[in-house]
Each structure stands twice: as C-alpha cells, then as structure tokens.
Design a protein around this motif. Structure first.
Motif, mmCIF file in Angstrom:
data_model
loop_
_atom_site.group_PDB
_atom_site.id
_atom_site.type_symbol
_atom_site.label_atom_id
_atom_site.label_comp_id
_atom_site.label_asym_id
_atom_site.label_seq_id
_atom_site.Cartn_x
_atom_site.Cartn_y
_atom_site.Cartn_z
ATOM 1 N N PRO A 1 1.372 -1.416 -0.116
ATOM 2 C CA PRO A 1 2.170 -2.464 -0.774
ATOM 3 C C PRO A 1 2.479 -2.086 -2.214
ATOM 4 O O PRO A 1 1.832 -1.209 -2.781
ATOM 5 C CB PRO A 1 1.226 -3.672 -0.713
ATOM 6 C CG PRO A 1 -0.144 -3.078 -0.798
ATOM 7 C CD PRO A 1 -0.069 -1.800 -0.002
ATOM 8 N N PRO A 2 3.464 -2.771 -2.818
ATOM 9 C CA PRO A 2 3.757 -2.506 -4.227
ATOM 10 C C PRO A 2 2.522 -2.759 -5.095
ATOM 11 O O PRO A 2 1.718 -3.648 -4.824
ATOM 12 C CB PRO A 2 4.883 -3.498 -4.552
ATOM 13 C CG PRO A 2 5.514 -3.779 -3.226
ATOM 14 C CD PRO A 2 4.391 -3.757 -2.233
ATOM 15 N N ALA B 1 -7.182 9.771 -4.989
ATOM 16 C CA ALA B 1 -7.723 9.905 -3.636
ATOM 17 C C ALA B 1 -9.242 10.051 -3.672
ATOM 18 O O ALA B 1 -9.962 9.484 -2.837
ATOM 19 C CB ALA B 1 -7.083 11.104 -2.940
ATOM 20 N N ARG B 2 -9.749 10.808 -4.652
ATOM 21 C CA ARG B 2 -11.201 10.933 -4.803
ATOM 22 C C ARG B 2 -11.822 9.590 -5.154
ATOM 23 O O ARG B 2 -12.910 9.238 -4.684
ATOM 24 C CB ARG B 2 -11.524 11.954 -5.895
ATOM 25 C CG ARG B 2 -11.364 13.406 -5.448
ATOM 26 C CD ARG B 2 -11.455 14.359 -6.622
ATOM 27 N NE ARG B 2 -12.601 14.087 -7.485
ATOM 28 C CZ ARG B 2 -12.698 14.521 -8.736
ATOM 29 N NH1 ARG B 2 -11.698 15.219 -9.274
ATOM 30 N NH2 ARG B 2 -13.765 14.249 -9.451
ATOM 31 N N ALA B 3 -11.135 8.835 -6.003
ATOM 32 C CA ALA B 3 -11.652 7.527 -6.397
ATOM 33 C C ALA B 3 -11.772 6.606 -5.186
ATOM 34 O O ALA B 3 -12.755 5.865 -5.057
ATOM 35 C CB ALA B 3 -10.741 6.906 -7.454
ATOM 36 N N LEU C 1 -1.912 5.564 -2.025
ATOM 37 C CA LEU C 1 -1.385 6.574 -1.110
ATOM 38 C C LEU C 1 -2.478 7.056 -0.156
ATOM 39 O O LEU C 1 -2.238 7.223 1.051
ATOM 40 C CB LEU C 1 -0.811 7.747 -1.906
ATOM 41 C CG LEU C 1 0.466 7.440 -2.701
ATOM 42 C CD1 LEU C 1 0.774 8.580 -3.669
ATOM 43 C CD2 LEU C 1 1.639 7.186 -1.762
ATOM 44 N N ALA C 2 -3.689 7.262 -0.685
ATOM 45 C CA ALA C 2 -4.795 7.705 0.164
ATOM 46 C C ALA C 2 -5.208 6.607 1.136
ATOM 47 O O ALA C 2 -5.530 6.873 2.299
ATOM 48 C CB ALA C 2 -5.986 8.114 -0.712
ATOM 49 N N ALA C 3 -5.176 5.356 0.671
ATOM 50 C CA ALA C 3 -5.531 4.235 1.545
ATOM 51 C C ALA C 3 -4.550 4.119 2.704
ATOM 52 O O ALA C 3 -4.946 3.838 3.854
ATOM 53 C CB ALA C 3 -5.561 2.945 0.747
ATOM 54 N N GLY D 1 -5.571 4.309 6.680
ATOM 55 C CA GLY D 1 -5.530 3.024 7.372
ATOM 56 C C GLY D 1 -6.357 1.945 6.707
ATOM 57 O O GLY D 1 -6.736 0.962 7.353
ATOM 58 N N ILE D 2 -6.646 2.091 5.419
ATOM 59 C CA ILE D 2 -7.375 1.069 4.675
ATOM 60 C C ILE D 2 -6.396 -0.040 4.300
ATOM 61 O O ILE D 2 -5.355 0.212 3.689
ATOM 62 C CB ILE D 2 -8.010 1.653 3.392
ATOM 63 C CG1 ILE D 2 -8.908 2.852 3.723
ATOM 64 C CG2 ILE D 2 -8.782 0.584 2.628
ATOM 65 C CD1 ILE D 2 -10.064 2.518 4.620
ATOM 66 N N ARG D 3 -6.714 -1.265 4.671
ATOM 67 C CA ARG D 3 -5.803 -2.384 4.431
ATOM 68 C C ARG D 3 -5.940 -2.884 2.990
ATOM 69 O O ARG D 3 -6.997 -3.305 2.567
ATOM 70 C CB ARG D 3 -6.089 -3.516 5.422
ATOM 71 C CG ARG D 3 -5.727 -3.150 6.868
ATOM 72 C CD ARG D 3 -6.155 -4.215 7.863
ATOM 73 N NE ARG D 3 -7.620 -4.336 7.926
ATOM 74 C CZ ARG D 3 -8.285 -5.424 7.577
ATOM 75 N NH1 ARG D 3 -7.638 -6.490 7.124
ATOM 76 N NH2 ARG D 3 -9.607 -5.467 7.677
#
Length: 346
Positions: free
Chosen positions: A300-301, A242-244, A271-273, A277-279
């Motif tokens: 997505p996978p 998530a930090r990355a 998971l953070a994206a 809402g980051i596509r």
C-alpha cells in the motif's frame, strides 16, 4: 581570550578578510615567515609553526586564492555544502537552490562532507578562499571555528534542513524533534503499542537521531517505555529496509508498527513485505519521513511526513539573494513545518 586576540577579532568582525600581515603581527613573526609556515612548513621550526597555527586559528585567517580586487568584491559563486549526494533528501533542495541562484546570475558550487564536521571545516576554509558572495550549509552543528569564521565573515550564510534558535546568520528548515513526535503520535492514535524505530546512519546523521529522540518522547508522554531501536550503520537503502523487515519479524514479541528514519528505509520494508506476503498494515504498520514521490506508488502507499524540499531550497536562495541586494529579510529564521500524508501502510 587574551587582549591582543580580542582586539584582533573586534577589528576584523564584519570588516572583510584577515590578512597575512595580521597573522604575522599576532604570531610575532615576519609575513614571509607566516607564508613559509603555511606553504613550506619544513622551512620553519616547530615552535614557529605552532605560533603561526595558533594565530591562524585565533584570527580565522583564510588565504586569498584569487586576485585581491575580485576577492574584496566577492565572486558570483555560492557554495552549497551538504552531507551526501547518495541520499535523495538533498537532491530536490539542491535543484531548487541552483535554479533560483542561476536565475539571479549566480553559480552554485556544490561540495559534500560525508557527514564529517572536520571535513566540512576544511571545505569552508577552501571555499572562503575563493571569496564567494555567500554560503549555504546543511544543519546547525558545525566545528566551532566554522561558526566563528562565518559569523565574522560579514557575508550572508544560510543553514538548511533543520531549524533552531541560534543560527550563524539565516536558517530554513524543519524541527526534527517535532517530526519524530508526529509519526509516533500518529501510530499511537491508530492503536499501535509495540512500536519500533528503525534508523540508518544515526551515528552520523544527527537529524535522524533527533527524529528518534522525538519518537521516544512521544512514547514517554503516552506512558509507554522507550521503544526498541533497530540501527544500521550504513546509509539508508532498499536493501537495508529488507534487512530491517527480517529483523522486525524475528523480534519477540513481534512489533505491530515501525517508524522509519526516512522513506527509503520504509520503502525497502514495504517492498520486501510484498515479496514475502506480509500483510501491511495488518501484520506490521510502517511510517516514514520525507514525502518521496515513490511513497504514493507503493502497495500500500506509504504513510509519511512530507517536507517541502523544493520550497526549502528556493527560500534559502531567496534569503541569501535578499541580503546580497542590501535588504533585511523579514523572517531570517523559517520553520517550514511538515505534512502527515496518510497512506495505507498504517
């Protein structure tokens, strides 16, 4: 190396354990003095202690910790030494090793080094004192005295996780440079050009650093400058991922892809994206390494480089068992390769 040391090494190569008497002769003292220097060093002078320590190092002496007859025969115990149990990379490998060894009547003894080669050297000294039938180690980089002692020990040794041309004895793993090149080339083939490598614990996990090196090689072969590197000191986790993601989004210009040192870090980014809402992959493509089962269930996978970890553990145990049964393995060095599993993240 002086002549006396050379003769001592030659005499004991592949012929069993160096004895306390051998150390005494090498140091020029009585066996009782060696015992005192090792067990109660305050009872000998610093000069004598230094001579004994030098002899121990030169001969690769390891104290017997079990009865002499059993030590000569070897116990039905196989130590397996890995860097950490906090990283999922090793769990399936260890599980496969244990199952195969137990099926053959051997018990696995597990130890961790916390990525410290000096700690690994101490663990090797300790486990050899219990006269195991063989040893399984992680990686190909070890303290020089570990390499010397295990080569002269005369019992089977298998190094796992990476593969190379000069193992101590036998070797099962994958090519770290090839892994790094493969993911970078995949991203390049997809049309991404602003590619970042995100890695965790690179100062300790040199196999992850090898993947970084392969990544940079692929960019150079494509005529691109070395890509930026996001490096995190702590072991990989979803929180570090998530930090990355936050760091990636703050970069200017913003990267269009990131190759992660493992699936845990990559999964944390995905998971953070999703929460933010980051596509993916429209705004950021994400690639990983390992082939964890979680990867295919993300949205997505995750695109990842899958390694047959259970097969690696099974083959490592098989090589060791073949040697213990008096056989010579047809392929003592085995590159298991890897598979690019393309998910929707790239």
């Amino acid at each position: 190396m002086d002549r006396q040391e050379g003769r001592s090494r030659k005499r004991h190569r592949g012929q069993g354990r160096v004895t306390l008497a051998d150390v005494a002769r090498q140091a020029g003292v009585a066996p009782i003095t060696v015992s005192r220097a090792l067990n109660t060093p305050g009872r000998v002078s610093e000069a004598v202690k230094a001579r004994v320590d030098a002899a121990v190092e030169a001969l690769g002496y390891v104290p017997n910790l079990i009865a002499g007859g059993l030590a000569a025969a070897g116990t039905r115990v196989i130590p397996v030494i890995v860097p950490s149990l906090a990283i999922l990379t090793f769990i399936e490998v260890i599980d496969a090793i244990q199952k195969r060894l137990e099926a053959a009547g051997y018990q696995m003894l597990l130890a961790t080094t916390d990525w410290d080669l000096d700690r690994e050297a101490g663990l090797v000294d300790t486990v050899l004192g219990y006269s195991p039938s063989g040893v399984i180690l992680t990686g190909l980089r070890h303290h020089p005295r570990v390499i010397t002692r295990l080569k002269e020990w005369g019992r089977p040794v298998v190094e796992i996780m990476e593969v190379g041309e000069d193992p101590i004895d036998m070797n099962v793993g994958v090519d770290g440079l090839a892994l790094g090149r493969a993911m970078a080339r995949h991203l390049l083939d997809k049309g991404y050009r602003r590619i970042v490598f995100a890695g965790s614990h690179l100062g300790h996990d040199y196999r992850a650093a090898q993947r970084l090196e392969g990544h940079q090689q692929a960019l150079a072969e494509a005529g691109l400058p070395q890509g930026p590197v996001l490096e995190y000191a702590e072991p990989a986790s979803y929180a570090v991922g998530a930090r990355a993601l936050a760091d990636l989004l703050a970069m200017t210009p913003r990267p269009d892809a990131v190759a992660c040192s493992n699936d845990i870090l990559a999964s944390g980014i995905l998971l953070a994206a999703s929460k933010q809402g980051i596509r993916i992959p429209d705004e950021l493509a994400v690639g990983g390494y390992l082939g964890l089962p979680l990867a295919e269930h993300l949205s997505p996978p995750l695109t990842t480089l899958a390694v047959a970890r259970s097969d690696m553990g099974r083959q490592a145990a098989e090589l060791l068992l073949q040697r213990l049964e008096g056989m010579t393995p047809a392929e003592p060095v085995r590159d298991l390769g890897f598979t690019l599993v393309e998910g929707g993240s790239t």
